[in-house]
Enzyme design. Structure first.
Site, mmCIF file in Angstrom:
data_model
loop_
_atom_site.group_PDB
_atom_site.id
_atom_site.type_symbol
_atom_site.label_atom_id
_atom_site.label_comp_id
_atom_site.label_asym_id
_atom_site.label_seq_id
_atom_site.Cartn_x
_atom_site.Cartn_y
_atom_site.Cartn_z
ATOM 1 N N THR A 29 0.696 -0.921 -0.048
ATOM 2 C CA THR A 29 -0.045 0.153 0.041
ATOM 3 C C THR A 29 0.961 1.316 0.112
ATOM 4 O O THR A 29 0.600 2.315 -0.500
ATOM 5 C CB THR A 29 -0.848 0.009 0.999
ATOM 6 O OG1 THR A 29 -1.781 -1.192 1.268
ATOM 7 C CG2 THR A 29 -1.878 1.199 1.371
ATOM 8 N N SER A 76 1.320 -7.578 -0.624
ATOM 9 C CA SER A 76 2.081 -8.495 0.039
ATOM 10 C C SER A 76 1.422 -9.870 0.249
ATOM 11 O O SER A 76 2.213 -10.978 0.593
ATOM 12 C CB SER A 76 2.624 -7.946 1.319
ATOM 13 O OG SER A 76 1.413 -7.986 2.273
ATOM 14 N N THR A 110 1.484 -4.373 4.276
ATOM 15 C CA THR A 110 1.387 -4.585 5.644
ATOM 16 C C THR A 110 0.741 -6.143 6.073
ATOM 17 O O THR A 110 1.007 -6.437 6.965
ATOM 18 C CB THR A 110 0.539 -3.541 6.272
ATOM 19 O OG1 THR A 110 -0.771 -3.673 5.694
ATOM 20 C CG2 THR A 110 1.026 -2.074 6.188
#
Ligand code: ASP
Length: 344
Positions: A29, A76, A110
């Site tokens: 992000t 991710s 994250t």
């Protein structure tokens, strides 16, 4: 203002060579772009390259000589073990070949940041700081949190006190240890927490402050060496709940994984359905019991012990999987792996 801040932080070398910091970019992000400033949940993660992220924070160039390298550019959830191995090897090469490097910052989504952080915590073979950083809002958002997080991550790896503390996760002005930290909220900027154990420290405008240090083995004290590896042994996670069918576990056992981590109920307990499937299996993989609870230890427990299961202590299932994969690169002796789960 800047000069006061930088002098107080002890990181400005006015008139001298700036310390080198490497920024290895993997996406997420922090590198995300949305259609408008209010596109906070719909955006493309991993849209910008690392150079653009660093350029957007000119304050970084005042304190560090930054080298940027693009390792991947993905959300991710798309991270792979091959990317982990590339990161570990690249960081070792940077630290070995370039003594002027003060530290390495990794920009990362994250969602799986805690997994990459713990993997590197166990495989980087240097004590100079490595910090993972991300953001909860894309770069195009109003009040994007990425730019300050990135500056804070660079300031963290420049702080002499960050040396020897293992791999760090820096977001929202807080420094957490790779082993302890977990993502606790799907959307909030204060999502990264080390439940019950707490932050290692803070990154404020005036300084980087530490209050505790990790006590488990990591980095230079780790026994794991991935320098010659191209893959890791297959380890899967099985989640426990009321009255599971045996379908998934039996299929998994029949497929012959090297290890299974159970996200058991409470202090890592399995149902009779699961225990029977394990008893029936032709070949038992190395099995570790973690918990789906999110806090607390999983101690030894009969009858799980007599099935050969190893308790994960307080590692969450996704981190227990990483330790088990690395353990299996060295041994499949349950007694040795039990020792490792006590030490890392
Ligand atoms: N939403 C995620 C992030 O915060 C996307 C990802 O993990 O790449 O970065």
């Amino acid at each position: 203002m800047n000069i006061v801040l930088l002098l107080a932080a002890g990181t400005a070398l006015i008139g001298a060579e700036l310390p080198v910091v490497w920024v290895l970019s993997t996406g997420g992000t922090i590198a995300g772009q949305g259609a408008s400033s209010t596109s906070l949940t719909n955006y493309k993660a991993g849209a910008l390259r690392g150079e653009a992220l660093v350029k957007a924070v000119p304050e970084i160039a005042q304190i560090a000589d930054v080298r940027v390298e693009q390792i991947a550019n993905v959300g991710s959830a798309e991270l792979t073990i091959a990317i982990w191995l590339t990161l570990a090897k690249r960081i070792d090469k940077i630290f070995t070949a370039e003594p002027r490097t003060a530290g390495v910052v990794i920009t990362h989504g994250t969602n799986t940041m805690e997994e990459t952080a713990y993997f590197l915590n166990l495989t980087v073979r240097h004590d100079r700081p490595v910090a993972l950083v991300g953001s909860m809002r894309p770069s195009t958002a109003i009040s994007a949190d990425g730019p300050l997080n990135l500056l804070n991550a660079v300031r963290t790896v420049l702080a002499p006190e960050s040396r020897g503390k293992g791999v760090l996760v820096v977001l929202n002005d807080e420094i957490n240890a790779a082993r302890d930290v977990t993502k606790t909220n799907t959307l909030r900027v204060q999502t990264f927490r080390s439940p019950e154990l707490g932050v290692l420290g803070y990154v404020d405008g005036d300084r980087v402050s530490y209050y505790r240090a990790p006590v488990k083995r990591h980095t230079v004290n780790s026994e794991f060496d991935v320098s010659g590896l191209k893959e890791l042994p297959q380890v899967e996670i099985v989640y426990s709940y009321v009255e599971p069918s045996a379908v998934m576990l039996e299929a998994l056992l029949a497929s012959g994984p090297k290890g299974i981590v159970f996200a058991g109920t409470g202090a890592g307990l399995l149902s009779n359905v699961e225990k029977k499937a394990i008893q029936k299996a032709e070949r038992r993989p190395v099995m570790v019991r973690s918990s789906r609870v999110g806090n607390g230890r999983v101690p030894p427990n009969e009858p799980h012990d007599s099935l050969g299961m190893i308790p994960a202590d307080n590692l969450n299932p996704q981190k227990a999987r990483i330790l088990l994969m690395l353990a299996l690169t060295k041994t499949s002796d349950p007694a040795e792996i039990r020792r490792m789960f006590g030490e890392y």
